[in-house]
Design a protein around this motif. Structure first.
Motif, PDB file in Angstrom:
ATOM      1  N   SER A 106       0.825  -1.202   0.000  1.00 44.52           N
ATOM      2  CA  SER A 106       0.000   0.000   0.000  1.00 44.52           C
ATOM      3  C   SER A 106       0.858   1.250   0.000  1.00 44.52           C
ATOM      4  O   SER A 106       0.587   2.200  -0.705  1.00 44.52           O
ATOM      5  CB  SER A 106      -0.882   0.048   1.237  1.00 44.52           C
ATOM      6  N   PHE A 107       1.906   1.206   0.793  1.00 46.48           N
ATOM      7  CA  PHE A 107       2.734   2.397   0.925  1.00 46.48           C
ATOM      8  C   PHE A 107       3.448   2.678  -0.406  1.00 46.48           C
ATOM      9  O   PHE A 107       3.532   3.803  -0.860  1.00 46.48           O
ATOM     10  CB  PHE A 107       3.751   2.191   2.046  1.00 46.48           C
ATOM     11  N   LEU A 108       3.940   1.614  -1.030  1.00 47.54           N
ATOM     12  CA  LEU A 108       4.635   1.813  -2.295  1.00 47.54           C
ATOM     13  C   LEU A 108       3.679   2.369  -3.353  1.00 47.54           C
ATOM     14  O   LEU A 108       4.047   3.238  -4.139  1.00 47.54           O
ATOM     15  CB  LEU A 108       5.247   0.490  -2.763  1.00 47.54           C
ATOM     16  N   ASN A 109       2.458   1.891  -3.341  1.00 46.43           N
ATOM     17  CA  ASN A 109       1.477   2.425  -4.277  1.00 46.43           C
ATOM     18  C   ASN A 109       1.290   3.911  -4.067  1.00 46.43           C
ATOM     19  O   ASN A 109       1.204   4.686  -5.010  1.00 46.43           O
ATOM     20  CB  ASN A 109       0.123   1.729  -4.069  1.00 46.43           C
ATOM     21  N   LEU A 110       1.248   4.262  -2.812  1.00 49.78           N
ATOM     22  CA  LEU A 110       1.054   5.662  -2.443  1.00 49.78           C
ATOM     23  C   LEU A 110       2.217   6.499  -2.972  1.00 49.78           C
ATOM     24  O   LEU A 110       2.043   7.571  -3.544  1.00 49.78           O
ATOM     25  CB  LEU A 110       0.970   5.726  -0.926  1.00 49.78           C
ATOM     26  N   VAL A 111       3.442   5.990  -2.804  1.00 48.47           N
ATOM     27  CA  VAL A 111       4.622   6.737  -3.240  1.00 48.47           C
ATOM     28  C   VAL A 111       4.619   6.837  -4.761  1.00 48.47           C
ATOM     29  O   VAL A 111       4.889   7.894  -5.339  1.00 48.47           O
ATOM     30  CB  VAL A 111       5.906   6.053  -2.724  1.00 48.47           C
ATOM     31  N   GLN A 136       5.660  13.468  -0.481  1.00 50.85           N
ATOM     32  CA  GLN A 136       4.622  14.442  -0.087  1.00 50.85           C
ATOM     33  C   GLN A 136       3.272  13.856  -0.463  1.00 50.85           C
ATOM     34  O   GLN A 136       2.732  14.176  -1.518  1.00 50.85           O
ATOM     35  CB  GLN A 136       4.839  15.755  -0.824  1.00 50.85           C
ATOM     36  N   ALA A 137       2.740  12.972   0.370  1.00 50.14           N
ATOM     37  CA  ALA A 137       1.454  12.362   0.047  1.00 50.14           C
ATOM     38  C   ALA A 137       0.345  13.144   0.726  1.00 50.14           C
ATOM     39  O   ALA A 137       0.594  13.909   1.653  1.00 50.14           O
ATOM     40  CB  ALA A 137       1.464  10.934   0.543  1.00 50.14           C
ATOM     41  N   ALA A 138      -0.882  12.936   0.281  1.00 48.16           N
ATOM     42  CA  ALA A 138      -2.007  13.626   0.917  1.00 48.16           C
ATOM     43  C   ALA A 138      -3.112  12.632   1.226  1.00 48.16           C
ATOM     44  O   ALA A 138      -3.408  11.755   0.424  1.00 48.16           O
ATOM     45  CB  ALA A 138      -2.525  14.717  -0.002  1.00 48.16           C
ATOM     46  N   TYR A 139      -3.698  12.778   2.401  1.00 46.96           N
ATOM     47  CA  TYR A 139      -4.818  11.925   2.823  1.00 46.96           C
ATOM     48  C   TYR A 139      -5.917  12.794   3.396  1.00 46.96           C
ATOM     49  O   TYR A 139      -5.655  13.855   3.962  1.00 46.96           O
ATOM     50  CB  TYR A 139      -4.348  10.934   3.893  1.00 46.96           C
ATOM     51  N   GLU A 140      -7.136  12.272   3.305  1.00 44.63           N
ATOM     52  CA  GLU A 140      -8.261  12.981   3.917  1.00 44.63           C
ATOM     53  C   GLU A 140      -8.151  12.888   5.438  1.00 44.63           C
ATOM     54  O   GLU A 140      -8.384  13.849   6.167  1.00 44.63           O
ATOM     55  CB  GLU A 140      -9.557  12.338   3.423  1.00 44.63           C
ATOM     56  N   VAL A 141      -7.802  11.703   5.909  1.00 39.11           N
ATOM     57  CA  VAL A 141      -7.633  11.485   7.356  1.00 39.11           C
ATOM     58  C   VAL A 141      -6.368  10.682   7.601  1.00 39.11           C
ATOM     59  O   VAL A 141      -6.090   9.719   6.886  1.00 39.11           O
ATOM     60  CB  VAL A 141      -8.838  10.700   7.949  1.00 39.11           C
ATOM     61  N   VAL A 142      -5.611  11.097   8.615  1.00 40.74           N
ATOM     62  CA  VAL A 142      -4.470  10.294   9.075  1.00 40.74           C
ATOM     63  C   VAL A 142      -4.753   9.853  10.510  1.00 40.74           C
ATOM     64  O   VAL A 142      -5.115  10.676  11.363  1.00 40.74           O
ATOM     65  CB  VAL A 142      -3.153  11.099   9.015  1.00 40.74           C
ATOM     66  N   ILE A 143      -4.642   8.571  10.739  1.00 39.88           N
ATOM     67  CA  ILE A 143      -4.777   8.035  12.099  1.00 39.88           C
ATOM     68  C   ILE A 143      -3.374   7.686  12.588  1.00 39.88           C
ATOM     69  O   ILE A 143      -2.640   6.976  11.894  1.00 39.88           O
ATOM     70  CB  ILE A 143      -5.654   6.752  12.103  1.00 39.88           C
ATOM     71  N   ILE A 144      -3.020   8.169  13.773  1.00 41.13           N
ATOM     72  CA  ILE A 144      -1.713   7.824  14.337  1.00 41.13           C
ATOM     73  C   ILE A 144      -1.911   6.687  15.332  1.00 41.13           C
ATOM     74  O   ILE A 144      -2.559   6.856  16.360  1.00 41.13           O
ATOM     75  CB  ILE A 144      -1.059   9.041  15.036  1.00 41.13           C
ATOM     76  N   GLY A 145      -1.346   5.532  15.006  1.00 39.85           N
ATOM     77  CA  GLY A 145      -1.444   4.370  15.900  1.00 39.85           C
ATOM     78  C   GLY A 145      -2.258   3.236  15.281  1.00 39.85           C
ATOM     79  O   GLY A 145      -3.473   3.374  15.100  1.00 39.85           O
ATOM     80  N   ALA A 146      -1.575   2.139  14.945  1.00 38.05           N
ATOM     81  CA  ALA A 146      -2.281   0.967  14.392  1.00 38.05           C
ATOM     82  C   ALA A 146      -2.492  -0.084  15.464  1.00 38.05           C
ATOM     83  O   ALA A 146      -2.102  -1.244  15.341  1.00 38.05           O
ATOM     84  CB  ALA A 146      -1.513   0.386  13.200  1.00 38.05           C
ATOM     85  N   GLY A 147      -3.125   0.345  16.557  1.00 37.38           N
ATOM     86  CA  GLY A 147      -3.647  -0.606  17.536  1.00 37.38           C
ATOM     87  C   GLY A 147      -5.092  -0.886  17.144  1.00 37.38           C
ATOM     88  O   GLY A 147      -5.586  -0.388  16.111  1.00 37.38           O
TER      89      GLY A 147
END
Ligand code: FAD
Ligand code: PYC
Length: 417
Positions: free
Chosen positions: A5-10, A30-41
């Motif tokens: 996923s990350f590579l696709n984003l890049v 320099q990617a852009a997202y509508e929402v960023v969540i910090i923490g994959a718990g």
């Protein structure tokens, strides 16, 4: 899944295939997202899942400094219950419990939710009065909870030592039959898989190091160890580290971080049919499906970011467990570990907006957030998507520490801290 996923984003950020690998390794994307969540718990992943599934917000990234579910989600003793005292807490924990009941089907992944009953032991008159108060409050709210005599407690958990001449004699117990356990890491994997299938990017080994704000003070980007990511909405769901992350945006949180520990024994044949908890003597025990006895301790007395905790704490817990369940005395312990929990002054979580535009927080679950995972993600996603607190989340706003509308759950939190 994650790296893909990350590579696709890049690739996208650099407009195609050519040279993307080299670019990703050195300068920041320099990617852009509508929402960023910090923490994959569990809480962060559940939030991302419900944002995508129920609110159509699919340009979501979940950033994780370590690995998916490697925080408290993969370190807890998996106890699930909704027997809290106040109506605000009853609402959120019962919302979560109802979601647990159908979660495996919802996510098409067996999270091994097992409603085997959670029994909370009373050791003195104060405990008896407090638990009976909880039983009555819960029943008035339509939540199952019942009082058991000593003999009934023994019948429910035959290995319990109910002798009257022990160091911590038992006087009775509160039982929530719908309470139980689930497999903690499966919960993280299930939400991650569900979110990923809906287009969410989950980026591991990506620590957030700064939160950037524009001239008006609103969030515009996060800086990470893998580069800058632009976004106008950030949800911080980083148990134990919330204060550190919020400080990046200049927000001071009413939280303290403590180590909390657990340990497991070697696997044995089934001997324990339920979960037994004792807040008063800092010991909790259940048996996993692998046969290990899962034992939880109290928090350390001092704040710390150590993921181990003091050995004297586990020693005390083992003392108590051996007395409550003499049958375990000769078992060997396989491993112990700790997690860092963030604790609020009233032992209830904080869910919602912060004073910074575009910055939201979900934290303060202390020693008891695993049980809340589905409900927490569900109401936090709604609150972020609509920029308006979900009715169940509303009482848990940060403002309650200035208005004084606290939700004191010290007794129901179950773990001594
Ligand atoms: P976590 O799973 O901790 O996820 C937060 C993530 O944020 C972590 O993976 C972390 O690496 C990441 N992160 C932190 N800083 C950054 C950064 N700067 N950038 C990117 N990522 C970052 N609760 C119960 O209900 N029942 C129990 O029986 C129970 N037992 C427990 C026993 C122990 C020993 C412990 C430690 C906790 C227990 N809890 C229990 C509490 C429960 O585990 C937590 O409340 C819950 O798991 C919190 O989930 P989370 O998703 O918010 O946090
Ligand atoms: O919240 O039920 C709980 C719990 C048990 C052990 C740690 N937390």
């Amino acid at each position: 899944m994650t790296q893909f996923s990350f590579l696709n984003l890049v690739r996208e950020a650099f407009g195609g295939q050519r040279g993307w690998r080299e670019q990703w390794r050195s300068p920041a994307p320099q990617a852009a997202y509508e929402v960023v969540i910090i923490g994959a718990g569990g809480h962060g992943l559940a939030t991302a899942y419900y944002l995508a599934k129920e609110h159509g917000v699919r340009r979501v990234a979940v950033l994780e400094k370590g690995w998916l579910g490697g925080g408290n989600t993969g370190r807890n003793t998996t106890i699930i219950r909704s027997n809290y005292l106040w109506k605000e807490s009853e609402a959120i924990y019962e919302h979560a419990l109802k979601l647990w009941e159908t979660l495996s089907r919802e996510l098409n992944y067996n999270v091994m939710y097992s409603p085997r009953g959670v029994m909370m032991l009373a050791h003195n008159v104060h405990d008896v009065q407090v638990f009976k108060r909880h039983v009555h409050a819960n029943r008035l709210a339509g939540i199952d909870n019942e009082w058991l005599t000593l003999e009934q407690a023994k019948e429910f958990c035959p290995i319990l030592n109910i002798s009257g001449d022990i160091r911590y004699p038992i006087l009775g117990a509160a039982l929530q039959r719908r309470g139980g356990t689930a497999r903690h890491d499966a919960v993280a994997w299930a939400y991650a898989r569900g979110a990923s299938a809906l287009g969410v990017d989950i980026i591991q080994n990506c620590e957030v190091t700064a939160i950037r704000r524009n001239v008006a003070g609103a969030v515009e980007a996060v800086e990470t160890t893998r580069g800058t990511i632009r976004t106008r909405k950030v949800g911080v769901v980083a148990a134990g580290h919330t204060s550190v992350i919020l400080a990046m945006a200049g927000v001071r949180m009413p939280l303290e971080s403590y180590p909390l520990q657990a340990l497991v024994s070697e696997p044995v044949k089934p001997i324990m049919p339920c979960v037994v908890m004792s807040n008063t003597i800092h010991a909790y025990m259940s048996q996993s499906d692998k046969g290990e006895l899962v034992i939880g301790a109290g928090t350390d007395a001092y704040i710390s970011y150590s993921q181990t905790g003091g050995l004297h704490i586990t020693t005390h817990t083992l003392d108590a467990v051996c007395e409550l369940f003499p049958v375990v005395r000769r078992l060997r312990m396989l491993r112990n570990w700790g997690g860092i929990v963030d604790v609020t002054p009233d032992r209830s979580p904080i869910i919602g907006k912060t004073p910074v535009e575009g910055l939201y927080v979900n934290c303060g679950w202390g020693t008891g957030g695993f049980k809340a995972t589905p409900g927490s993600g569900h109401v936090f996603a709604a609150s972020m998507a609509g920029d308006d607190p979900h009715p169940i989340a509303a009482p848990f706003s940060l403002e309650r520490f200035t208005t004084g509308r606290l939700i004191d759950e010290a007794a129901a939190a179950a773990v001594a801290h």
